[in-house]
Write an enzyme that holds these catalytic residues in place. Sequence first.
Site, short mmCIF file in Angstrom:
data_model
loop_
_atom_site.label_atom_id
_atom_site.label_comp_id
_atom_site.label_asym_id
_atom_site.label_seq_id
_atom_site.Cartn_x
_atom_site.Cartn_y
_atom_site.Cartn_z
N THR A 1 28.15 66.57 38.32
CA THR A 1 29.00 65.92 39.34
C THR A 1 29.92 64.85 38.74
O THR A 1 30.57 64.11 39.47
CB THR A 1 28.13 65.26 40.44
OG1 THR A 1 27.29 64.27 39.81
CG2 THR A 1 27.25 66.28 41.15
N THR B 1 23.21 60.22 38.89
CA THR B 1 23.32 61.61 39.36
C THR B 1 21.93 62.24 39.37
O THR B 1 21.05 61.86 38.60
CB THR B 1 24.25 62.45 38.46
OG1 THR B 1 24.35 63.77 39.00
CG2 THR B 1 23.75 62.52 37.02
N CYS C 1 31.80 40.44 58.99
CA CYS C 1 30.47 41.06 58.83
C CYS C 1 29.40 40.08 59.31
O CYS C 1 28.79 39.37 58.53
CB CYS C 1 30.24 41.45 57.37
SG CYS C 1 28.73 42.38 57.15
#
EC number: 1.11.1.-
Length: 460
Positions: free
Chosen positions: A366, A354, A96
């Site tokens: 969810t 959420t 990375c």
Amino acid sequence: ELGIRIPRPLGHGPSRFIPEKETIQVGKEDATMHTLFAESFAALGRLDNVTLVMVFHPQYLESFLKTQHYLLQMDGPLPLHYRHYIGIMAAARHQCSYLVNLHVNDFLHVGGDPKWLNGLENAPQKLQNLGELNKMLAHRPWLITKEHIEQLLKTEENSWSLAELIHAVVLLTHYHSLASFTFGCGISPEIDCEGGHTFRPPSVSNYCICDITNGYHGVDEIHANPAGSIPVSSTESVCEVEALMEKMKQLQECRDEEEASQEEMATRFEREKRESMFVCSSEDEESAATRDVSRHFEDTSYGYKDFSRHGMHVPTFRVQDYSWEDHGYSLVNRLYPDVGQLLDEKFHIAYNLTYNTMAMHKDVDTSMLRRAIWNYIHCMFGIRYDDYDYGEINQLLDRSFKVYIKTVVCTPEKTTKRMYDSFWRQFEHSEKVHVNLLLVEARMQAELLYALRAITRYMT
């Protein structure tokens, strides 16, 4: 006229996967986001692209920035230049270069020795000794034993103290998982970083001939037809969302009606664990071109391998025997005060976050879906929750989504725009970023559990 070469941005916006017009524009943010931008700028000396994508979820970003600031800049067992160097070592394991470059600058800024940057063999022996733990945590954390911990703590003049080791382990896991976020969201390098700019003459139109030869096109063209994106009719993807919601409803009804036996639950876990081995990103996917950062770690051929390959049997890690809540949290907090608390808060925010929406639907619970994603990641690492029915994972996560999850978590450098585009095609970009937050935190916790369990075994 003066012959000065002017750097021009290669990309548009903070992410290669998310159109710039769909990200939060600086200057158009609300008061909460503005405060977060100011905090990020004060801590890092820049407003980095990770922050500009994470700000889709301000509550999480606040917790993330607080934790990262504490790990890198507040009182702790390790000197500042060691912290940044460990960040470089961890990010380099996944090639990375985005994170490596940021920390190279920070390392030099806090007085780090430039010679160390020529390669790990130029760093102090104490840091070199961390290389083995770094590679195992990044690629095969289930192989870490108390003997690995003992080697680090007992090596005469280059030994680590327990507190230093906890600090190092938290930094390594933080940057492994942040590499997952960086690749999973297609974070672009900033204009002043390597890969973030080009030197080209100004052009009359939006782009000039050297852009086209380098594969960079005008902003509108990129977004009109994203390279490698999968054309899909909107009715087809609307059906995907409806089907997923229907499955969630059916599973809830089955849960209410009957509960599977412990034996059946164990069998379903083993089946899912086995199946996760056969989910892999296709071999022809090219990983994003990165500069060679391999000098910052040893054993470049060592990478992710499924834990049950070639007859190797890794015992299942049962969460009731060693969990973050009951064991890991207190160990970290005891040896590195306040960090356990900060990590715990960050895990909870990611897991419980959420807005009760799914694509175009409102007032949706969810939790079942979030738990399936979290537990699937832990399942890939051989970690089992006795009270979870692993049969739900196959119902809720389709193959393209599993490929994306496994790639981002296990080999993030191979993540492509095609993979990002191909799962949950009707969902908002903010929802896909939310998925990446779950992936980041579940991965970090899985790595930590294996490392902390080995430390606990060493101590006892």
